[in-house]
Design a protein around this motif. Structure first.
Motif, PDB file in Angstrom:
ATOM      1  N   UNK A 114       0.853  -1.205   0.000  1.00 61.17           N
ATOM      2  CA  UNK A 114       0.000   0.000   0.000  1.00 61.17           C
ATOM      3  C   UNK A 114       0.885   1.250   0.000  1.00 61.17           C
ATOM      4  N   UNK A 115       1.913   1.248   0.840  1.00 63.87           N
ATOM      5  CA  UNK A 115       2.796   2.417   0.926  1.00 63.87           C
ATOM      6  C   UNK A 115       3.495   2.668  -0.407  1.00 63.87           C
ATOM      7  N   UNK A 116       4.004   1.614  -1.017  1.00 63.14           N
ATOM      8  CA  UNK A 116       4.715   1.775  -2.286  1.00 63.14           C
ATOM      9  C   UNK A 116       3.749   2.220  -3.384  1.00 63.14           C
ATOM     10  N   UNK A 117       2.548   1.638  -3.419  1.00 61.42           N
ATOM     11  CA  UNK A 117       1.563   2.042  -4.422  1.00 61.42           C
ATOM     12  C   UNK A 117       1.146   3.497  -4.228  1.00 61.42           C
ATOM     13  N   UNK A 118       0.964   3.899  -2.982  1.00 55.90           N
ATOM     14  CA  UNK A 118       0.566   5.282  -2.693  1.00 55.90           C
ATOM     15  C   UNK A 118       1.661   6.271  -3.080  1.00 55.90           C
ATOM     16  N   UNK A 119       2.882   5.837  -2.988  1.00 53.87           N
ATOM     17  CA  UNK A 119       4.017   6.702  -3.359  1.00 53.87           C
ATOM     18  C   UNK A 119       3.874   7.161  -4.813  1.00 53.87           C
ATOM     19  N   UNK A 120       3.280   6.329  -5.650  1.00 52.51           N
ATOM     20  CA  UNK A 120       3.157   6.640  -7.064  1.00 52.51           C
ATOM     21  C   UNK A 120       1.965   7.538  -7.418  1.00 52.51           C
ATOM     22  N   UNK A 121       1.148   7.906  -6.457  1.00 53.23           N
ATOM     23  CA  UNK A 121       0.011   8.778  -6.741  1.00 53.23           C
ATOM     24  C   UNK A 121       0.532  10.190  -6.987  1.00 53.23           C
ATOM     25  N   UNK A 122       0.151  10.811  -8.094  1.00 57.23           N
ATOM     26  CA  UNK A 122       0.610  12.171  -8.342  1.00 57.23           C
ATOM     27  C   UNK A 122       0.035  13.141  -7.307  1.00 57.23           C
ATOM     28  N   UNK A 123       0.775  14.193  -7.009  1.00 59.66           N
ATOM     29  CA  UNK A 123       0.274  15.176  -6.024  1.00 59.66           C
ATOM     30  C   UNK A 123      -1.010  15.851  -6.504  1.00 59.66           C
ATOM     31  N   UNK A 124      -1.844  16.223  -5.556  1.00 60.05           N
ATOM     32  CA  UNK A 124      -3.088  16.939  -5.884  1.00 60.05           C
ATOM     33  C   UNK A 124      -2.747  18.314  -6.431  1.00 60.05           C
ATOM     34  N   UNK A 125      -3.584  18.791  -7.317  1.00 54.87           N
ATOM     35  CA  UNK A 125      -3.335  20.117  -7.912  1.00 54.87           C
ATOM     36  C   UNK A 125      -4.096  21.191  -7.219  1.00 54.87           C
TER      37      UNK A 125
END
Length: 125
Positions: A114-125
């Motif tokens: 979960x942590x590694x997958x979440x790392x790949x989420x682009x930052x909110x704009x």
């Protein structure tokens, strides 16, 4: 996403039902240690049912297969960890006790994924 929402809901339901059974149907039939093991299984079952809802959200947020892999790890953990503790609580038999830590490792793997997958989420704009 739908699969993980359904699996999270079904496992949440099961953990509540099994926890209620422990409190009302099992408490007078088994010893304190067996009841405590069963209740630990139900508690971790619920934690990871909720984790499957996070997996559903994460699957929608990222194209990575890591979130779904985390979900499968959580399911394996529920079966092995919680299942072995349910078995101990129901039967008093320690025959499956060696499986419990494997389920715990599956839980840990799920959280790491979960942590590694979440790392790949682009930052909110």
């Amino acid at each position: 996403m739908k699969l993980w929402l359904i699996l999270g809901a079904v496992n949440g339901f099961l953990s509540v039902a099994l926890g209620a059974f422990a409190a009302h149907g099992l408490a007078n039939r088994v010893g304190e240690k067996e009841l405590a093991a069963f209740e630990t299984g139900a508690r971790y079952h619920m934690y990871h049912a909720l984790a499957l809802l996070a997996v559903a959200w994460l699957v929608q947020q990222t194209a990575s297969s890591l979130a779904a892999t985390a979900g499968w790890a959580f399911l394996a953990g529920m079966i092995l960890f919680s299942g072995s503790l349910y078995y101990l609580g129901f039967t008093g038999s320690r025959a499956l006790v060696m499986v419990t830590p494997i389920g715990g490792v599956a839980f840990l793997a799920g959280w790491a994924l979960i942590a590694v997958a979440a790392w790949g989420i682009p930052p909110a704009r």
